[in-house]
Scaffold this motif. Structure first.
Motif, short mmCIF file in Angstrom:
data_model
loop_
_atom_site.label_atom_id
_atom_site.label_comp_id
_atom_site.label_asym_id
_atom_site.label_seq_id
_atom_site.Cartn_x
_atom_site.Cartn_y
_atom_site.Cartn_z
N ASP A 32 0.81 -1.22 0.00
CA ASP A 32 0.00 0.00 0.00
C ASP A 32 0.84 1.27 0.00
OD1 ASP A 32 -2.35 -1.51 -0.03
OD2 ASP A 32 -2.31 -1.72 2.14
N PHE A 33 1.97 1.25 -0.71
CA PHE A 33 2.79 2.45 -0.86
C PHE A 33 3.11 2.64 -2.33
CE2 PHE A 33 6.78 4.74 -1.22
CZ PHE A 33 6.51 5.84 -0.43
N PRO A 34 2.92 3.79 -2.88
CA PRO A 34 2.52 5.04 -2.24
C PRO A 34 1.02 5.19 -2.03
CG PRO A 34 2.98 5.44 -4.55
CD PRO A 34 3.28 3.98 -4.28
N LYS A 35 0.25 4.24 -2.56
CA LYS A 35 -1.19 4.28 -2.29
C LYS A 35 -1.73 2.86 -2.18
CE LYS A 35 -2.61 4.77 -7.10
NZ LYS A 35 -3.37 5.57 -8.05
N LYS A 36 -2.90 2.72 -1.64
CA LYS A 36 -3.52 1.43 -1.41
C LYS A 36 -3.57 0.61 -2.70
CE LYS A 36 -7.50 -0.61 0.87
NZ LYS A 36 -6.77 -1.40 1.83
N ILE A 38 -0.92 -0.89 -4.10
CA ILE A 38 0.38 -0.95 -4.75
C ILE A 38 1.39 -1.60 -3.81
CG2 ILE A 38 2.31 0.42 -5.63
CD1 ILE A 38 0.34 2.22 -6.93
#
Length: 71
Positions: A32-36, A38
């Motif tokens: 979940d980096f840089p967004k959910k 990923i």
């Protein structure tokens, strides 16, 4: 892995997964980096270890050299 070896020599296609398996344990997975959704694969743990980084390059160099930059 398939995207990496598409269009590569048979030797590279055969040897690259083995090389990656040996060094994969040094790559951190950050979900979940840089967004959910990923999965970020952090290679700084390799870059911060000069001997390990050199070993990886030394293992990949002959395979990539014989492949002569095939796309």
């Amino acid at each position: 892995m398939a995207r990496i070896v598409d269009g590569c020599s048979d030797k590279l296609r055969k040897d690259l997964p083995n090389i990656m398996r040996d060094f994969k344990k040094y790559i951190r997975n950050i979900p979940d980096f840089p967004k959910k959704g990923i999965l970020f694969r952090d290679i700084t743990t390799i870059l911060n270890r000069k001997k390990l980084f050199k070993e990886i390059i030394d293992n990949l160099e002959p395979l990539l050299a014989e492949n002569d930059g095939a796309k």
